[in-house]
Design a protein around this motif. Structure first.
Motif, PDB file in Angstrom:
ATOM      1  N   TRP A 230       0.845  -1.212   0.000  1.00  0.00           N
ATOM      2  CA  TRP A 230       0.000   0.000   0.000  1.00  0.00           C
ATOM      3  C   TRP A 230       0.870   1.248   0.000  1.00  0.00           C
ATOM      4  N   GLY A 231       2.177   1.044   0.243  1.00  0.00           N
ATOM      5  CA  GLY A 231       3.088   2.179   0.269  1.00  0.00           C
ATOM      6  C   GLY A 231       3.259   2.735   1.673  1.00  0.00           C
ATOM      7  N   ALA A 232       4.002   3.832   1.774  1.00  0.00           N
ATOM      8  CA  ALA A 232       4.202   4.497   3.057  1.00  0.00           C
ATOM      9  C   ALA A 232       4.132   5.998   2.797  1.00  0.00           C
ATOM     10  N   LEU A 233       3.942   6.772   3.859  1.00  0.00           N
ATOM     11  CA  LEU A 233       3.871   8.235   3.701  1.00  0.00           C
ATOM     12  C   LEU A 233       5.254   8.833   3.913  1.00  0.00           C
ATOM     13  N   ASP A 234       5.658   9.756   3.045  1.00  0.00           N
ATOM     14  CA  ASP A 234       6.885  10.490   3.349  1.00  0.00           C
ATOM     15  C   ASP A 234       6.517  11.737   4.157  1.00  0.00           C
ATOM     16  N   ASP A 235       7.525  12.576   4.445  1.00  0.00           N
ATOM     17  CA  ASP A 235       7.268  13.716   5.318  1.00  0.00           C
ATOM     18  C   ASP A 235       6.266  14.703   4.735  1.00  0.00           C
ATOM     19  N   ASP A 236       6.167  14.752   3.395  1.00  0.00           N
ATOM     20  CA  ASP A 236       5.209  15.676   2.775  1.00  0.00           C
ATOM     21  C   ASP A 236       3.818  15.079   2.687  1.00  0.00           C
ATOM     22  N   GLY A 237       3.656  13.842   3.144  1.00  0.00           N
ATOM     23  CA  GLY A 237       2.346  13.220   3.053  1.00  0.00           C
ATOM     24  C   GLY A 237       2.078  12.581   1.710  1.00  0.00           C
ATOM     25  N   SER A 238       3.110  12.413   0.881  1.00  0.00           N
ATOM     26  CA  SER A 238       2.837  11.688  -0.368  1.00  0.00           C
ATOM     27  C   SER A 238       3.219  10.225  -0.197  1.00  0.00           C
ATOM     28  N   ILE A 239       2.619   9.387  -1.071  1.00  0.00           N
ATOM     29  CA  ILE A 239       2.836   7.945  -0.951  1.00  0.00           C
ATOM     30  C   ILE A 239       4.099   7.542  -1.692  1.00  0.00           C
ATOM     31  N   VAL A 240       4.974   6.848  -0.981  1.00  0.00           N
ATOM     32  CA  VAL A 240       6.206   6.343  -1.588  1.00  0.00           C
ATOM     33  C   VAL A 240       6.284   4.839  -1.325  1.00  0.00           C
ATOM     34  N   ARG A 241       7.333   4.200  -1.862  1.00  0.00           N
ATOM     35  CA  ARG A 241       7.496   2.767  -1.611  1.00  0.00           C
ATOM     36  C   ARG A 241       7.688   2.491  -0.128  1.00  0.00           C
ATOM     37  N   ASP A 242       7.175   1.353   0.295  1.00  0.00           N
ATOM     38  CA  ASP A 242       7.289   0.939   1.690  1.00  0.00           C
ATOM     39  C   ASP A 242       8.743   0.578   1.993  1.00  0.00           C
ATOM     40  N   PRO A 243       9.385   1.251   2.966  1.00  0.00           N
ATOM     41  CA  PRO A 243      10.803   0.988   3.225  1.00  0.00           C
ATOM     42  C   PRO A 243      11.076  -0.460   3.648  1.00  0.00           C
ATOM     43  N   THR A 244      10.059  -1.144   4.204  1.00  0.00           N
ATOM     44  CA  THR A 244      10.282  -2.544   4.575  1.00  0.00           C
ATOM     45  C   THR A 244      10.376  -3.434   3.346  1.00  0.00           C
ATOM     46  N   PHE A 245       9.689  -3.029   2.266  1.00  0.00           N
ATOM     47  CA  PHE A 245       9.684  -3.852   1.050  1.00  0.00           C
ATOM     48  C   PHE A 245      10.093  -3.000  -0.153  1.00  0.00           C
ATOM     49  N   PRO A 246      11.362  -2.578  -0.201  1.00  0.00           N
ATOM     50  CA  PRO A 246      11.773  -1.650  -1.258  1.00  0.00           C
ATOM     51  C   PRO A 246      11.665  -2.243  -2.665  1.00  0.00           C
ATOM     52  N   ASP A 247      11.580  -3.583  -2.760  1.00  0.00           N
ATOM     53  CA  ASP A 247      11.547  -4.198  -4.090  1.00  0.00           C
ATOM     54  C   ASP A 247      10.140  -4.386  -4.638  1.00  0.00           C
TER      55      ASP A 247
END
Lengths: 362, 676
Positions: A230-247
């Protein structure tokens, strides 16, 4: 029990005692007590792992080193347990309650079964997680980073209920144009995974801890193919790749690659709103609303000490994934994020639930 | 072959791990703790394991495993004491043992029954472990072959045991099972969360009733009340006939039954989601069907003990498969076990699919620690059984107050609500009347236990099947009628046909005399009134939550139909017909020196006093009054017994960190434990 454990625990508690901030009241002492950490889900899901992971750590940091027991009270997708907790009064500070996104959602959607009020409870710890969707091997072969080849497949999914955390995957799959039929009434994501393993369900999702523990071996054995996080939130509140599953690509990437799926507009906003309420701040630990401040401070300090352990990053990444843990004021802010959704998003989801599943919440 | 080549060295490694003096020491410690907890009905492994949990963090894995497994393994062994000696089913593992175990105790054969049970338990545990050693290597695909239709069929096979246990009037047995199923649906539905025969204004009911309370209410309360009315010892004539050695001989004479039931135990235990609830009934049914002379079942047939007891310890072994291989616990204690394993050592042992690959030696250690714990626990239990059996020769009036104390405490542990006691009393009343009018109590309990699985598996299997049928007719048929399902259907049909033929000879309540029409008719009407209310209530659930209403409607309708036929039969048949069976007409109950209501009033008094002054204070008053007034004991005796009872209660509860039911007094004044 070995001598070394005694010694280590003594040392740890001495360090903890020395490191604790001033407001911790010395009067609060849980010696010989048993703290019950009630989880409104069954023993098999991610919330169970989450609480079982924190319980012994918490036990070491609380004054008096009480036993922390995780108790399970599953039913009605967690509203049963939450309704029960609403009735509980502060007694001697030995009751802790854990909620998950599946408890947040019915609350946000004004489900008639909800008899609880988040604002009356006192959050002491909050943590986020991610989620991974995966496919059976046969259909997984058709997955190319987009859902374009999956649109004419009929999928079956073991679900805890459309108004629960499952709303996020179900809505995501629908946005991708996939045809996923949910089978309702399972009691935890562990049961959903078993249904997937038996071949009765053909698509599944697990929260990060459940995926790491139970589904990665399936992927390694070639029985499952990861589709998206589902992704993760960065500091700006946008969705980025989940750091636990970078691939693994995020839903946002898959959506962009899929024809007919938009990453803007009402539908996207609604999905994102419920994703934020359900995943980056998914699990919260609460004390009953009338708990005195000194007890709250004691718990806050204990959780603070837990996440300051030098080995916390290491042991937590193995068990619950690399996600932030909020304590004290942070958990209050996290609660705000998790329990507020714009009205437009709420209305969209209510309409979708009615159209897709005939569920009317009033 | 390749599998075996890797497995054998790991098995050797596992034995090397286990056979260290320290490990064995921890195992014995765990066993002794488990025995202390296990004799307490209703507490079982969960309470014990929770107690151990805080010590597990960072502990040497094999030490921690020895301690925990020692404790878990003996609970299904030690709760046999309560089911045989007092007729109290301590856990779901000992429900069926009550049926023949308690009558044997009444016949003065308690020691024989106990040692037969323990020998079977031990053997079942060992068979289970041996079977698992090989099976665990190939278990995964077999376990995964059991989908929802297969689980539903096993549940139905369990339900079909009602046919064997239905008693002389099959319709009564079916209605009793139906009533049990309906009582089991009370509360919030799992699928859609609709309320059934419950309201949010009474939160207690939304949780549904707990098995411990229903088991105690249906079996223990009626027996305690009946024995108390008769004012005698449990063993007739207060003499012990057969000794513990006879029991072991009985077991050896029936060793093949024991083997078969052990295999049944492992096989059903392996399937996740079913757990122990059906195993002992299937084993009991099997024991009945393979016995030539069935006339003694329900009256003290030793085969009725050997079957279920062989299966329930084997089931614990089987239950390890879903726990270790899938990370899905088969029971509450296994759930805590999973949590505890993650805390051991450096936390590298993760229960789940990786267990066989990465930790096969640990897996084998767990399997054989379980077997070893069974051996140690059984030897301790057999050694104790001769002495403990003497309890059955004591005048029951001196035992009853302690039993009321124990079952109240056990009931309270299930939900920590005062309502637990009220529920126990209400279910106890149902149990008393089911017993009095010869409605099968085992059938009721089977219905209750299987209510949730029946509903869950039916709904989910139906949904998946309808998706498959939409794809193509063949795919749907393949899904529903898999080879396993077909085999199970055949077994079920055979066992129902045989069961109905045999049911008439198995009189779980003994030979009950018949009397006038009025009392049995009134009881039937009360049951019908409840069923109608439940039907109307289920029908009010909105249609989009169809999954929550369909099972109550179907089962309720079926039970009501059974009752309606019974009603017609009752109106047509003459007084004295077998349909009007009533224990108050003739026999032990009718001849008892004390009445039903005056005896029951003692129990009601304890509960009412608890509501006002809390459990311990109420108990002090109850024990003193009871011993003085009912038992006619002198003051010295009264005070000694009361003090002993209170001390025992406080000791156990204190050690296990348990509270007592509080009353109005406690909400007004802050009192120290144990009074609070």
């Amino acid at each position: 029990m070995t001598v070394s454990v005694f010694t280590r625990r003594a040392v740890v508690s001495m360090i903890a005692a020395a490191g604790l901030a001033a407001p911790v009241a010395a009067e609060v002492d849980f010696s010989g007590k048993t703290i019950e950490w009630v989880i409104p889900f069954s023993e098999t899901g991610g919330s169970a792992k989450w609480a079982n992971f924190f319980a012994p750590l918490l036990s070491e940091e609380l004054p008096g080193q009480p036993t922390v027991v995780v108790k399970f009270m599953p039913g009605a997708g967690s509203t049963k347990g939450a309704n029960w907790f609403q009735e509980q009064k502060h007694d001697d500070g030995t009751l802790l309650f854990g909620t998950s996104g599946s408890t947040q959602f019915p609350y946000l959607l004004n489900d008639p079964r909800v008899r609880y009020e988040y604002k009356e409870w006192i959050p002491v710890m909050a943590s986020g997680t991610g989620g991974v969707a995966y496919l059976n091997a046969e259909d997984g072969a058709k997955f190319d980073g987009s859902a374009n080849n999956l649109k004419d497949v009929d999928f079956i999914y073991g679900s805890q209920g459309a108004t629960r955390l499952d709303l996020v995957p179900l809505l995501a799959w629908q946005m991708l144009g996939m045809n996923v039929e949910p089978v309702f009434g399972i009691k935890g994501r562990g049961d959903g995974r078993l249904m997937f393993e038996r071949g009765e369900a053909t698509i599944d999702y697990q929260t990060s801890s459940g995926y790491l523990g139970g589904s990665v071996p399936l992927v390694e054995a070639g029985q499952a193919v990861p589709m998206m996080t589902w992704g993760a939130l960065d500091d700006d509140g946008s969705i980025v790749r989940d750091p636990t599953f970078p691939d693994i690509p995020s839903f946002k990437e898959v959506c962009e690659a899929t024809e007919g799926c938009e990453t803007s507009g009402d539908q996207w906003d609604a999905w994102k709103a419920f994703f934020v309420a359900g995943f980056p701040v998914q699990k919260l630990a609460f004390l009953p609303g009338d708990t005195p401040q000194d007890v709250v401070d004691t718990y806050t300090a204990a959780f603070q000490a837990v996440i300051e352990r030098p080995d916390f990053a290491e042991i937590s990444s193995k068990r619950v994934g690399k996600y932030p843990v909020f304590v004290g004021d942070g958990s209050q802010a996290a609660l705000e994020t998790a329990t507020s959704v714009q009205d437009g998003a709420k209305q969209y989801v209510l309409g979708w639930l009615k159209d897709a599943y005939g569920v009317e919440l009033n | 072959m390749e599998i075996l080549a890797t497995a054998l060295p790991e098995l050797g490694h596992a034995w090397a791990l286990i056979l260290q003096p320290v490990v064995l020491g921890y195992l014995v410690l765990g066993v002794v703790m488990g025995l202390c907890v296990g004799v307490f009905p209703g507490l079982g492994g969960i309470a014990g394991l929770s107690l151990l949990l805080p010590f597990m963090f960072g502990m040497e894995p094999v030490y921690g495993l020895a301690l925990m497994i020692g404790m878990v393994a003996v609970v299904p062994t030690s709760d046999t004491f309560a089911s045989v000696l007092m007729g109290i089913p301590g856990s779901s593992a000992s429900q069926a043992t009550v049926l023949d175990g308690f009558p044997m105790a009444k016949n003065g054969q308690a020691a024989r029954a106990l040692s037969a049970a323990f020998a079977s338990s031990l053997f079942g545990g060992l068979v289970g472990a041996t079977f698992l050693t090989v099976f665990i290597l190939v278990a995964r695909p077999i376990v995964l072959a059991f989908g929802l239709p297969e689980m539903l069929m096993i549940t139905i096979l369990g339900l079909s045991m009602v046919a064997v246990l239905a008693g002389r009037i099959a319709l009564k047995g079916m209605a009793a099972a139906g009533l049990g199923l309906m009582i089991g649906t009370i509360g919030e539905a799992d699928a859609g969360g609709s309320l059934r025969m419950a309201t949010y204004d009474i939160p207690y009911l939304t949780d549904g009733l707990k098995l411990v309370i229903v088991g105690l209410g249906i079996f223990a309360v009626p027996e305690i009340v009946s024995l108390l009315r008769q004012d005698r010892s449990i063993a007739k004539g207060a003499s012990l006939g057969a000794g513990w050695f006879d029991g072991i001989r009985d077991w050896f004479a029936n060793i093949w039954l024991s083997v078969r039931c052990s295999v049944i135990g492992v096989a059903v235990g392996v399937i996740p989601g079913l757990g122990g609830s059906v195993v002992d009934w299937i084993a009991y049914g099997h024991s009945v069907q393979t016995t030539k002379d069935k006339s003694n079942f329900g009256k003290g047939e030793v085969r009725g003990i050997i079957g279920p007891e062989s299966s329930n310890n084997a089931k614990e072994g089987g239950g390890l498969v879903p726990t270790l291989l899938f990370g899905i616990p088969g029971s509450g204690s296994m759930a805590i076990f999973i949590g505890a394993v993650a805390l051991l050592g450096s936390g590298d042992i993760e229960v789940g699919p990786g267990m066989l690959k990465d930790n096969l030696d640990i897996t084998y250690s767990i399997v054989w620690l379980l077997a070893l714990a069974n051996v140690v626990g059984t030897i301790l239990c057999i050694a104790a059984s001769g002495g403990i059996a003497k309890l059955t020769t004591i005048r029951f009036t001196y035992l009853a107050p302690f039993l009321f104390m124990l079952i109240s405490f056990a009931a309270f542990q299930s939900g920590q609500n005062f309502e637990d006691l009220l529920a126990l009393f209400s279910i106890g009343l149902i149990g008393i009347f089911l017993r009095r009018f010869d409605w099968s109590r085992p059938a009721f309990l089977i219905g209750f236990v299987l209510s949730n699985p029946v509903e869950k598996f039916t709904n989910q299997a139906f949904q998946i099947a309808s998706f498959r049928f939409r794809k193509s007719f063949e795919e749907g048929m393949d899904y529903i009628f898999s080879p396993i399902v077909i085999v199970l259907i055949i077994i079920t049909v055979v066992s129902v046909v045989l069961g109905i033929r045999q049911a008439k000879t198995i009189m779980a309540e003994g030979d009950v005399q018949s009397g006038s029409k009025r009392a049995p008719l009134v009881f039937l009407l009360v049951i019908m009134a409840y069923l109608i209310t439940a039907l109307v209530n289920a029908n009010m659930i909105p249609d989009y939550n169809m999954t929550d209403k369909v099972i109550p409607l179907v089962i309720g309708g079926f039970s009501l139909a059974c009752c309606a036929i019974l009603l017609v039969q009752m109106m047509r048949r003459p007084e004295g017909d077998v349909i009007f069976a009533d224990k108050e007409v003739a026999g032990e109950d009718a001849d008892a020196p004390y009445g039903l209501w005056s005896t029951l009033a003692w129990f009601a008094g304890l509960i009412a006093a608890t509501w006002i002054v809390g459990f311990i204070l109420a108990l002090i008053g109850f024990l003193i009054t009871f011993f003085r007034v009912r038992a006619g004991a002198d003051w010295r005796m009264t005070l000694i017994l009361t003090a002993a009872g209170i001390a025992f209660m406080c000791l156990m509860a204190g050690a296990l960190n348990r509270d007592f039911p509080p009353g109005l007094l406690q909400s007004a004044v802050d009192l120290p434990w144990p009074l609070k």
